[in-house]
Structure formats: C-alpha cells, structure tokens
Design a protein around this motif. Structure first.
Motif, PDB file in Angstrom:
ATOM      1  N   ASP A 218      11.438  11.964 -13.079  1.00 31.83           N
ATOM      2  CA  ASP A 218      11.079  12.332 -14.561  1.00 31.83           C
ATOM      3  C   ASP A 218       9.599  11.004 -14.429  1.00 31.83           C
ATOM      4  O   ASP A 218       9.137  11.299 -15.223  1.00 31.83           O
ATOM      5  CB  ASP A 218      12.259  11.731 -15.637  1.00 31.83           C
ATOM      6  N   GLN A 219       9.845  10.053 -14.027  1.00 33.32           N
ATOM      7  CA  GLN A 219       8.557   8.731 -13.494  1.00 33.32           C
ATOM      8  C   GLN A 219       8.507   8.472 -12.562  1.00 33.32           C
ATOM      9  O   GLN A 219       9.206   8.646 -11.795  1.00 33.32           O
ATOM     10  CB  GLN A 219       9.360   7.774 -14.339  1.00 33.32           C
ATOM     11  N   VAL A 220       7.091   8.317 -12.162  1.00 34.99           N
ATOM     12  CA  VAL A 220       6.169   7.972 -11.277  1.00 34.99           C
ATOM     13  C   VAL A 220       5.955   7.022 -11.087  1.00 34.99           C
ATOM     14  O   VAL A 220       5.478   6.592 -11.998  1.00 34.99           O
ATOM     15  CB  VAL A 220       5.355   9.215 -10.265  1.00 34.99           C
ATOM     16  N   VAL A 221       5.605   5.961  -9.955  1.00 34.59           N
ATOM     17  CA  VAL A 221       5.411   4.721  -9.877  1.00 34.59           C
ATOM     18  C   VAL A 221       4.660   4.503  -8.364  1.00 34.59           C
ATOM     19  O   VAL A 221       5.361   4.912  -6.826  1.00 34.59           O
ATOM     20  CB  VAL A 221       6.532   3.487  -9.187  1.00 34.59           C
ATOM     21  N   LEU A 222       3.544   4.347  -8.744  1.00 36.31           N
ATOM     22  CA  LEU A 222       2.605   4.736  -7.560  1.00 36.31           C
ATOM     23  C   LEU A 222       1.920   2.948  -7.423  1.00 36.31           C
ATOM     24  O   LEU A 222       1.657   2.034  -8.084  1.00 36.31           O
ATOM     25  CB  LEU A 222       0.451   5.224  -8.021  1.00 36.31           C
ATOM     26  N   CYS A 223       2.532   2.547  -6.289  1.00 37.97           N
ATOM     27  CA  CYS A 223       1.904   1.624  -5.494  1.00 37.97           C
ATOM     28  C   CYS A 223       1.448   1.994  -4.539  1.00 37.97           C
ATOM     29  O   CYS A 223       1.725   1.054  -3.276  1.00 37.97           O
ATOM     30  CB  CYS A 223       3.287   0.883  -5.483  1.00 37.97           C
ATOM     31  N   ALA A 224       0.689   2.037  -4.345  1.00 39.47           N
ATOM     32  CA  ALA A 224      -0.231   3.014  -2.590  1.00 39.47           C
ATOM     33  C   ALA A 224      -1.406   1.540  -2.192  1.00 39.47           C
ATOM     34  O   ALA A 224      -1.805   1.397  -1.641  1.00 39.47           O
ATOM     35  CB  ALA A 224      -1.041   4.098  -2.866  1.00 39.47           C
ATOM     36  N   GLY A 225      -1.848   0.946  -3.374  1.00 42.87           N
ATOM     37  CA  GLY A 225      -2.590   0.084  -3.133  1.00 42.87           C
ATOM     38  C   GLY A 225      -3.875   0.284  -3.894  1.00 42.87           C
ATOM     39  O   GLY A 225      -4.429   1.514  -4.414  1.00 42.87           O
ATOM     40  N   ALA A 226      -4.791  -0.718  -3.204  1.00 42.89           N
ATOM     41  CA  ALA A 226      -6.635  -0.409  -4.111  1.00 42.89           C
ATOM     42  C   ALA A 226      -7.260   0.508  -3.298  1.00 42.89           C
ATOM     43  O   ALA A 226      -8.584   0.704  -4.454  1.00 42.89           O
ATOM     44  CB  ALA A 226      -6.900  -2.222  -4.101  1.00 42.89           C
ATOM     45  N   LEU A 227      -7.120   0.634  -2.472  1.00 40.13           N
ATOM     46  CA  LEU A 227      -7.926   1.343  -2.197  1.00 40.13           C
ATOM     47  C   LEU A 227      -6.678   3.237  -2.373  1.00 40.13           C
ATOM     48  O   LEU A 227      -7.989   3.685  -2.558  1.00 40.13           O
ATOM     49  CB  LEU A 227      -7.741   1.268  -0.790  1.00 40.13           C
ATOM     50  N   GLU A 228      -5.562   2.841  -2.154  1.00 41.77           N
ATOM     51  CA  GLU A 228      -5.315   4.838  -1.355  1.00 41.77           C
ATOM     52  C   GLU A 228      -4.195   4.620  -2.927  1.00 41.77           C
ATOM     53  O   GLU A 228      -4.339   6.302  -3.380  1.00 41.77           O
ATOM     54  CB  GLU A 228      -3.873   4.604  -0.507  1.00 41.77           C
ATOM     55  N   SER A 229      -4.648   4.250  -4.012  1.00 40.70           N
ATOM     56  CA  SER A 229      -3.772   4.287  -5.562  1.00 40.70           C
ATOM     57  C   SER A 229      -5.224   5.544  -6.430  1.00 40.70           C
ATOM     58  O   SER A 229      -4.769   6.335  -6.982  1.00 40.70           O
ATOM     59  CB  SER A 229      -3.187   3.180  -6.546  1.00 40.70           C
ATOM     60  N   PRO A 230      -6.424   4.599  -6.458  1.00 47.44           N
ATOM     61  CA  PRO A 230      -7.246   5.423  -6.795  1.00 47.44           C
ATOM     62  C   PRO A 230      -7.338   6.642  -5.970  1.00 47.44           C
ATOM     63  O   PRO A 230      -8.073   7.765  -6.739  1.00 47.44           O
ATOM     64  CB  PRO A 230      -9.040   4.586  -6.790  1.00 47.44           C
TER      65      PRO A 230
END
Length: 482
Positions: A218-230
């Motif tokens: 239902d909810q997604v929190v993306l914490c992959a960092g300045a390279l992998e998040s974008p």
C-alpha cells in the motif's frame, strides 16, 4: 513491513575497525561506481564508493558526524516552505538520534541510538599541532562541530563506541527490532522497477536469489540513495522524457527533475608534507580534524565556505605517488557549498545497465576560485610554526606561478568526499521531485527518504543530515501511515 536490501548482512570484521575504512573500498559490498570523465578534473574518472549491504554506506564511510550549519537548513526550509527542515525544526530530531557526551545541555542529544564520540587522548600529535596552527591564525576552538558553530578547529566527532564503528544497522536494527513479527528483511535482492496503476505504485518487481518475484504494498518508501533512487524511478518510466527515450524506457510520468541537481563535496588531496620524524599511525580513522572557515579570512564566523582537514596518513589522489605511511602527512582542502550541478542517468532499462554519473565537478568559476582560496588556507596552516616539529618540507604542490597552474594542480588533486546528494530534491516549486513530506509529487503512495531529497549540501559530511531526514519522516509522515 518488507525491507529490501541489495547486499547481504555485514560480516567483514574490518567494517568495525575505524582505521580500516579506506581498505573497505572496492570489496564485494561496495557498489564501486564510476563517474563520466570530468573536464574539470583533468579528464579523470572518479570511483564512488557506496555500501551494498545492510547498513549501507554507514558501513564504509569515515564515521564523521557533523550536523552542519544552521544556514544550511534555512535554505531547505526556504525551498520547501516548511519549518520542519530548519535548524530549529530539526534540533529535537538530532537530539533524538544522538548519544553525545555533552547530551542534556539543550543542544546535543543523550541516550539516542547513535553514539557521537568526541576524541581526546587518542588524537594524533600531528592533528593536535594542526589544531594549534589553526588557532594561532585566529580560528576559534570548538567542542565538536554540532552545536551550530562550524567555523573553528576541533577533533572530528565520530560514530564510534568502545573503539568500534557503529553503523546505522548497529544502532537501529537491533535484535529487538529484527525480532518484530511485522518486519521481514530480504537481502541480496534488487527492485527492478516499480509498477504503476494510475497515481499509485501497485507493486514492485524484485530480482534476487529467488528469481523474479512481485511484491504488493500500500505504501512504498524508497531509500536507495542519491544514485539508485533516481535510477529506479527512471527504469520505471518516471523521469525526464528525453533521458528515458535515449535509454529505451517508455515514459510513464515526465518528471524533468529526476536525476538532476547532483552535488558532491570534493577534497584536494592534497597539500602534502614530508615528516621530520615518524608519524604515529592514527588511533582513530586517519582524518582526525576538519577546520571550517570563510574564504580569505581565519577570523570570521557564520556559514563556512572552505575547509582544511588534517590527514594523518599520506592521502593523495591517484595522480600523485604517496610515500610510505609514517613518513608524511596531508592537509586536505575543499569547499563547502559547490555551485556546480551534475546529473544521474541510466544507459538502459535493466538493473545491470550502468549508471551515467556526471557530477560536473568544478564547472563554475566560483567553485574554482574558492578552491584556490582553500589551497591557500591549507598552505597557510601547514607552514605555521606549530607544525614545525613535524614538517620537514612541503612535497605538494610546490611552486605554482599562475592561476592556471593552481587550477591544474587542483584538477589533478581533488577526490570525492563521498557525499552525493540532491537528485530527487524536495521543494515547493514545479521542478522539485518530492514535497516537504518526501512524497513523490506525481504519486500518492511513494516516498523517498535518503540523500537524494536534499536540496543542497550541508557544510560538512552529510551522514548526520541523512539520519535527520529519516528520523523526521519516521516521526511525522510514517507515523501517520501506520
């Protein structure tokens, strides 16, 4: 709750040895990214270490804990229109994070999950002489870098307890947390892409030891960092249409700001000295003191513009030959708020396709001028009488006869300070990627909580700021999601 980690659990004992941190780079839990060749740094390709394991880059970094200057965060508050991101708004957040020896004084935290250590007796005699040299030039003496005053000299505050590194996993993923029935940690798994349904993420495609699976949330929190998040957003069709078209990815949501605004701190490595007598090995983590200052003066206060650091080990870029440990020491030099802005892109639609990392180092005249002044400040400190007992002679840079020669030396000497950020920045303007609640503006149920959302760099290492971002999200937005 499902926590997805690309790497494995941390197991290498060197991770917890503070002095071993430079040796961790390039091991199998380091993403070991490569930038595009940089025109501003003599055409060099820079290696960017990032942690691929539970605890992320807190398992690899140099353990410096510096909140930054209040003006750093006022810029965030102004950009978002939200006082939560001001120094005053974040002060209770920092306090909740920290277990600081000065905790309870109304500024520093006490009994938080993360130790903040103020070194004393184990500080290198070279670093002590460096601090005395800075003070003799007019820099104030500080008790750490975390009370809102950055300009001055002090040993670095470190995330160390009982002589061991403390990672974010050590601090927050305690056995009690790991045993919670509502938490599953999935390691050695990567999110290939997000699948969308209208204005929501409906599921995630995950590639791991179990093959390709789909997870619904239902909810997604993306914490992959300045390279992998974008990069994940772009692989999912969210990003600048031109970049997605070039990578062969269909554009689902055109968001020009995704991947832009890339920032990083550079350090010149460096202003280098042969030692008059053997330099004892660091009992901490080699880079023991950072002196922040305004450019062109040692007596001012306020928001720093440049920094000079004391490296107990001989620290130089790959362009120069480093002598044996114990025979030399380095003064590192850099600027705190570079105006150059780079970008992140993807070269294809799959997770194995390389990232296109272009930090656009030293592309503005202001950055180049401040680097000249940072080098001048380093040499001023390095030649003071307080360092005479250690200094035999200056090895680098030697005689520089023109601005062009100074710029050429800077271009060859600079290395990353490992602080990439800004590629999914928060803000209230149309080009910002997330709002002040860290929600992706185009979707209802996707949040980004990592260094990518930082609108601008803080004055020093960004680790403390990233933790404050996570704690703010947990206290305000995540609490309402439960």
């Amino acid at each position: 709750m499902l926590l997805i980690e690309a790497g494995a659990e941390a197991a290498d004992p060197d991770i917890w040895n503070p002095a071993a941190w430079p040796l961790l780079q390039g091991r199998d839990y380091d993403w070991d990214y490569r930038t595009e060749p940089q025109a501003g740094t003599a055409g060099r390709v820079h290696r960017w270490a990032r942690g691929r394991l539970v605890g992320g880059s807190s398992c690899l970094h140099a353990m410096g804990y510096m909140r930054g200057h209040p003006s750093d965060y006022q810029a965030w508050a102004d950009t978002t229109g939200d006082s939560r991101w001001s120094w005053e708004g974040l002060l209770p957040v920092f306090q909740a994070i920290e277990d600081h020896p000065l905790g309870g004084d109304g500024i520093h935290g006490k009994e938080g999950p993360l130790p903040v250590y103020l070194p004393a007796d184990e500080v290198s005699p070279v670093a002590r002489a460096f601090i005395e040299a800075g003070a003799s030039l007019g820099l104030p003496r500080l008790q750490g870098h975390n009370n809102g005053e950055m300009i001055g000299v002090t040993p670095n505050s470190l995330n160390i307890r009982d002589g061991r590194r403390v990672t974010v996993a050590d601090a927050w993923l305690t056995p009690a947390v790991r045993s919670r029935p509502n938490l599953t940690i999935l390691t050695q798994a990567r999110v290939r892409r997000l699948k969308l349904d209208g204005n929501q993420v409906c599921s995630l495609e995950i590639v791991g030891r179990q093959g390709l699976v789909e997870a619904f949330a239902d909810q997604v929190v993306l914490c992959a960092g300045a390279l992998e998040s974008p990069a994940l957003l772009m692989r999912s069709g969210i990003g600048p249409q031109g970049k997605l078209d070039a990578a062969g990815v269909g554009c689902v949501i055109d968001m020009p700001g995704v991947g832009r605004n890339l920032q990083d701190h550079l350090l010149g490595a460096g202003n280098f000295y042969a030692a008059r007598k053997p330099v004892p090995p660091s009992r901490l983590q080699h880079s023991e003191s950072m002196a922040y200052m305004r450019a062109g003066t040692f007596a001012a206060n306020g928001q720093p513009e440049i920094v000079v650091g004391c490296g107990i080990a001989p620290i130089v870029s790959e362009c120069f030959q480093a002598p044996a440990a114990g025979t030399a020491y380095s003064l590192l030099f850099g600027i705190t708020h570079p105006t150059s802005r780079g970008s992140i892109g993807i070269s294809g639609a799959e997770i194995g396709d390389r990232l296109i990392i272009d930090p656009a180092y030293l592309q503005t005249g202001r950055d180049r001028e401040l680097f000249r002044q940072a080098l001048e400040a380093a040499r001023a400190v390095g030649h003071r009488d307080e360092l005479a007992d250690w200094r035999e002679r200056e090895l680098l840079p030697g005689t520089l006869n023109s601005v062009a020669e100074i710029d050429d030396f800077v271009a060859q000497s600079v290395i990353t300070h490992h602080h990439p950020c800004g590629t999914c920045r928060m803000g209230k303007d149309a080009d910002a990627v997330v709002d002040s609640d860290l929600r992706l503006k185009a979707l209802d149920n996707l949040f980004i909580v990592d260094a990518s959302i930082m609108p601008s760099l803080t004055s020093g290492p960004i680790h403390a700021a990233v933790l404050a971002i996570a704690e703010t999200f947990a206290r305000t937005v995540a609490y309402d999601m439960v």
